[in-house]
Structures are given as C-alpha cells and as structure tokens.
Design an enzyme around this catalytic site. Structure first.
Site, PDB file in Angstrom:
ATOM      1  N   ARG A  15       0.635  -1.351  -0.243  1.00  9.74           N
ATOM      2  CA  ARG A  15       0.347  -0.413   0.132  1.00  9.74           C
ATOM      3  C   ARG A  15       0.837   1.053   0.061  1.00  9.74           C
ATOM      4  NH1 ARG A  15      -5.522   0.216   1.118  1.00  9.74           N
ATOM      5  NH2 ARG A  15      -6.415  -2.319   1.824  1.00  9.74           N
ATOM      6  N   ASP A  25       8.022 -22.361   6.317  1.00 11.67           N
ATOM      7  CA  ASP A  25       8.607 -22.885   8.068  1.00 11.67           C
ATOM      8  C   ASP A  25       9.909 -22.316   8.197  1.00 11.67           C
ATOM      9  OD1 ASP A  25       8.943 -23.295  10.709  1.00 11.67           O
ATOM     10  OD2 ASP A  25       7.706 -25.071  10.456  1.00 11.67           O
ATOM     11  N   HIS A  26       9.888 -21.439   9.145  1.00 16.45           N
ATOM     12  CA  HIS A  26      12.078 -20.931   8.854  1.00 16.45           C
ATOM     13  C   HIS A  26      12.598 -22.131   9.341  1.00 16.45           C
ATOM     14  CE1 HIS A  26      11.019 -18.506  12.037  1.00 16.45           C
ATOM     15  NE2 HIS A  26      12.115 -18.935  12.834  1.00 16.45           N
ATOM     16  N   ASP A  71       1.671 -19.799  17.785  1.00 19.49           N
ATOM     17  CA  ASP A  71       2.537 -19.250  17.146  1.00 19.49           C
ATOM     18  C   ASP A  71       4.309 -20.366  16.893  1.00 19.49           C
ATOM     19  OD1 ASP A  71       4.151 -17.066  16.225  1.00 19.49           O
ATOM     20  OD2 ASP A  71       5.538 -17.201  18.094  1.00 19.49           O
ATOM     21  N   HIS A  77       5.848 -24.705  14.056  1.00 23.16           N
ATOM     22  CA  HIS A  77       7.476 -25.774  14.265  1.00 23.16           C
ATOM     23  C   HIS A  77       7.229 -26.779  14.644  1.00 23.16           C
ATOM     24  CE1 HIS A  77       7.919 -21.235  12.588  1.00 23.16           C
ATOM     25  NE2 HIS A  77       7.994 -20.675  13.774  1.00 23.16           N
ATOM     26  N   LYS A  81       8.285 -17.456  26.127  1.00 22.61           N
ATOM     27  CA  LYS A  81       8.800 -16.565  26.318  1.00 22.61           C
ATOM     28  C   LYS A  81       9.443 -16.028  27.049  1.00 22.61           C
ATOM     29  CE  LYS A  81       7.311 -14.478  21.759  1.00 22.61           C
ATOM     30  NZ  LYS A  81       7.974 -14.493  21.364  1.00 22.61           N
ATOM     31  N   LYS A  96      18.002 -17.950  25.693  1.00 26.98           N
ATOM     32  CA  LYS A  96      17.549 -18.068  23.872  1.00 26.98           C
ATOM     33  C   LYS A  96      18.348 -19.701  23.104  1.00 26.98           C
ATOM     34  CE  LYS A  96      17.043 -16.094  19.005  1.00 26.98           C
ATOM     35  NZ  LYS A  96      15.564 -17.003  19.204  1.00 26.98           N
TER      36      LYS A  96
END
Length: 491
Positions: free
Chosen positions: A47, A178-179, A236, A241, A337, A342
């Site tokens: 847009r 799906d990375h 998510d 995943h 989270k 990580k």
C-alpha cells in the site's frame, strides 16, 4: 558448480519488516553465490506510496550489513521495481501484470514466476484468487506461491484458506514456509537417523525412553504484542515449528530422499499422533504467562496487550503416537517467552540398562546415567551423545561423559540462512522443507482440542517469572511420569 535460477519474484508486503530483515538479504546472498545472476527480477508491492527509487534504496539499506561493494549493491538493486498496490482492488492487478511482463521481458525470465505473500494472512486467499482471475499466471514457465505463517487460526479457517489457494495453484505449486525447516540442524535430523545404522537401529520404543523438544526465547513480546495476543505460544510455535520437528523425529524411513517420499512419511507419522479428548488435553498440556520479574512488565501490562488477557506465553505438553515404533514413548515439548535463555534443542533420552551391574559391588548411591543424544539447533549447531564411562582413579566409579561435535566458526559461515535456503528450494521446486496441506491439517486437528479447552478455562496468570524455564507445572508434567527435563537450570 552453482546452477543459475531464472525467475521473476513478486513480493506482496514488500515494504514490511520481514522483507527488509530476511527476504532481500537472503536473495542477495543467493546473488553473491551465483544462484541468481542476470536473469531474475523482483517486483515489490504494498500500500505504501513509494517510487521504484525509494524501493531500491530500501533494498540497498537492507543488505548494507553484508559484505558488498557499492557497485555490487547497485547492480543487485537494478533488478528491483516497485508498484503501489491495494490487494483488494482488482483493477490494481493489471498494473502488477504489466510490471511482471516487463521484468520478464527485460531479464529473459522464461515466464518463471514466484509470488511471495509476506503480509496479513487474511489477504492470502483473496490475493491468490486475483492472481488467477487477473491473468498474472504464466503460460510458458512455472508458477509458485510462497506463503508465510500463520496458515489459518484453526482447522476450519486453514481448510477455507487452502481451498482458496488450490483454486488457483496446485498443491505442488504451494510452498508454506516454516523457517525452522531451513535450519541446518533440523535438516540434519534425517542425516543422523537414516545415514547411521547405529542410531536408526535404536530409534524405537525398545531403546528410547522419551524425547524432549525445547524452543526457548529470552525476550518478551516486544513490538509484536498486537499479533501475539491473538496467537499465543500454542498457535505461534506448537502448531507449526514444533509439529514439523516432531514429524521428522517420528517418521519412518522414506523410500528415497525426495520431497514426495519424505512428505508421505511425515503425514503417516502425524496420522498416528493421538488426538486427545478434552480430559486428556487438560492432563497432558500446561500453559503459562510471564510476570514482571525484577524488571519489565507483566505480560498483561505490555503495550498493546488487552487488560486481563489470558493469552499464553508458555506451553508444555506430552504427545503420544499410536503406532508400532513409538507406542509408549512420550514426546515432551515446551516453548515460551522470557525464559532463561534463547536456544532450541532436542534431547533423545535412551532407556537405562535393565540391570546396573556396577551398583552392587560399589555399594554406592551413584547410578548409571541415561544415554542422551542432544541435537543443538541454535544458537550453536551440533550434537552430543552422553555415555557412561569409568571415572579416572582407584576403585570403580562411573560417570557420564560427552561425545560431541559442533560446527566451528568457518563452517558456520558456509551455512545458508534459513530463508536463503528455502527461497532457493522454492525456485528449484523442491518442497521437502515446506509443510504440505496434510501436515498442516493434522497439526491443527491436534492443537484445536487444546485451544478449545483453554478458551473455556480461567487460568491463574501470571504463573512464572522471567529468567526461569516456565511454570512449575511444566516440571510436574514429567515428574508425574517419573522423568525430568534434561535441560534444567542449576539451583
């Protein structure tokens, strides 16, 4: 020898964050390595009222952190063009069509077209229908559709979307990205299993006690709160995943390592996944929501999160397969989270010997440790096997030792980024590392039961502190079975 790919890309959502952070840098790396040379073009559309020059500047900025000269960046950007576009306005598609045809002619792309949808998923179906009705489909080359997650919000919405997509594209033309499937060590699962007799021969319920999958994130929702609160950790992370990882761990050996044969076995595995009743779901899945901790906010106090939100930021669960190979072996999963760190890892815990011959003569409380095969997905890439060995010194005591392999810094440099790998696969028409509709459907049918249960329950949130590995109920889930998480925080 690298093979040059020839195609025209059309990116819907070309000015978005994903395109700038991942897609354009990945294309540039393919360009640097020779997979893209002169015969490719990129049409960006959104847009935003941008000019082509503004678009090229944004592309050059997105690759500024990569090793390149100004001349190389300029040459790469010369393949890009921009058209402002409202995806809901059919009249606008004629401008896209003209631009695509112009790029095809300019770069001699032979009618090969890749349509990449990196925007709000509620537009996916409408875009696909308009691509067909407004004549953007090529007659003399290939046509492929790459779409980002989420693929629906439940089974019914996913099926509706799939029906819309398949009215324009065939299943073998649709690439649901799906990375995680582009990550080096996820792709190593098949190599470890089917390339090593010593592992595959033990890959069953006779020798494996349980399998654990952990996808841990240290950050909170950050600026994604508006999206995340409508999704949650279950949609998510688990539905896509984690279910994709599980299907690779659980599947049988394919006839050959082709996309069709691999997909057949993944679907067969997911078909045997036990879909819980509401009572079983309540017993085998737990959820959590983070509190403020030492600093920061409760999830419910984050910007963009509705007051009193019951959205989960943590999920842990036990999955069971009703088939000959895996009967009785629990697959434990957890993701969340604001956890301790990580990382992503898979721990395959083998059964202990039936008789510990070292226990009686040493008169010790020390018992043999379980053998554990750990696949480290990120941030480090590699694997380790924990075995028992004799401790050095007098007497006879055993201790666990690690046999491990980790990629060094030089090897890491050669590993393609997930989006780089997956975009190359899409151009090649290789769908091995993309989710098929059948896989998506079975994953949603499993997750929907849990989601419906949680929608009617009133949880006691928040229930875990940042920097931990989630709520206490996550540990209790395994303790109930006489087990514990392999990865745990030192007390």
């Amino acid at each position: 020898m690298t093979k040059e790919n020839i195609a025209i890309f059309t990116f819907f959502g070309a000015t978005g964050d994903l395109a700038k952070r991942k897609l354009y840098p990945s294309l540039f790396k393919l360009y640097q390595k020779g997979y893209l040379k002169e015969r490719f073009g990129v049409l960006g559309t959104s847009r935003a009222d941008w000019s082509t020059d503004q678009f090229k500047d944004a592309v050059k900025e997105s690759i500024s952190g990569l090793e390149n000269s100004a001349a190389e960046a300029e040459k790469f950007a010369s393949h890009f063009e921009y058209v402002a576009h409202d995806v809901t306005d059919q009249a606008h598609y004629s401008a896209l069509n003209d631009a695509i045809k112009g790029l095809d002619e300019k770069f001699e792309a032979q009618g090969n077209r890749v349509f990449y949808l990196s925007m709000a998923p509620n537009f996916f179906g409408e875009i696909a229908l308009n691509i067909k009705s407004q004549g953007l489909i090529s007659d003399n080359g290939y046509n492929r559709l790459v779409i980002e997650k989420p693929f629906g919000r439940d089974y019914e919405s996913a099926k509706k979307l799939n029906d819309e997509l398949t009215s324009t594209f065939n299943e073998d033309q649709i690439f649901r990205i799906d990375h995680y499937l582009g990550k080096e060590m996820i792709q190593n699962i098949e190599a470890l299993r089917f390339g090593n007799t010593i592992i595959e021969s033990l890959w069953n319920n006779r020798y494996i006690d349980n399998v654990q999958i952990t996808l841990s994130e240290s950050l909170g929702v950050e600026e994604r709160a508006s999206y995340y609160d409508t999704s949650g950790a279950l949609r998510d992370m688990v539905q896509n995943h984690i279910m994709q990882i599980i299907s690779q761990l659980a599947m049988e050996q394919p006839v050959a390592f082709t996309d069709a044969d691999v997909r057949v076995e993944k679907v067969k595995a997911l078909r045997s996944l036990r879909v819980y009743s509401a009572v079983e779901a309540a017993s085998n899945f737990v959820r959590g929501q983070y509190s403020a901790g030492e600093t920061g906010n409760d999830y419910r106090d984050e910007d963009g999160v509705p007051e009193g939100s019951n959205n989960e930021t943590f999920v842990a669960g036990k999955l069971l397969f009703d088939n000959y190979r895996w009967s009785g072996v629990p697959f434990y999963i957890r993701t969340g989270k604001k956890l301790a760190d990580k990382f992503t890892r898979i721990d395959v815990v083998f059964k202990k010997p039936l008789i510990d011959i070292f226990a009686f003569p040493q008169q010790s409380d020390a018992a043999l440790s379980a053998n554990v095969l750990t696949i480290y997905v990120e941030p480090k890439s590699g694997f380790a096997l924990t075995v028992n060995a004799k401790s050095a010194g007098q007497g006879f005591e055993t201790e666990p030792v690690n046999l491990d392999f980790f990629q060094d810094a030089e090897s890491e440099k050669e590993v393609p980024e997930p989006y780089e790998r997956l975009m190359h696969d899409a151009m090649e028409g290789n769908s091995t590392n993309f989710a098929s509709w059948s896989e998506v459907a079975y994953a949603w049918k499993f997750v929907d039961v849990i989601r419906r249960l949680w929608n009617i329950e009133d949880p006691q949130f928040p229930n875990y502190r940042p920097g931990t590995m989630g709520p206490k109920a996550s540990d209790e889930l395994l303790e109930r079975d006489g087990r514990s998480w392999v990865y745990k925080l030192e007390k």
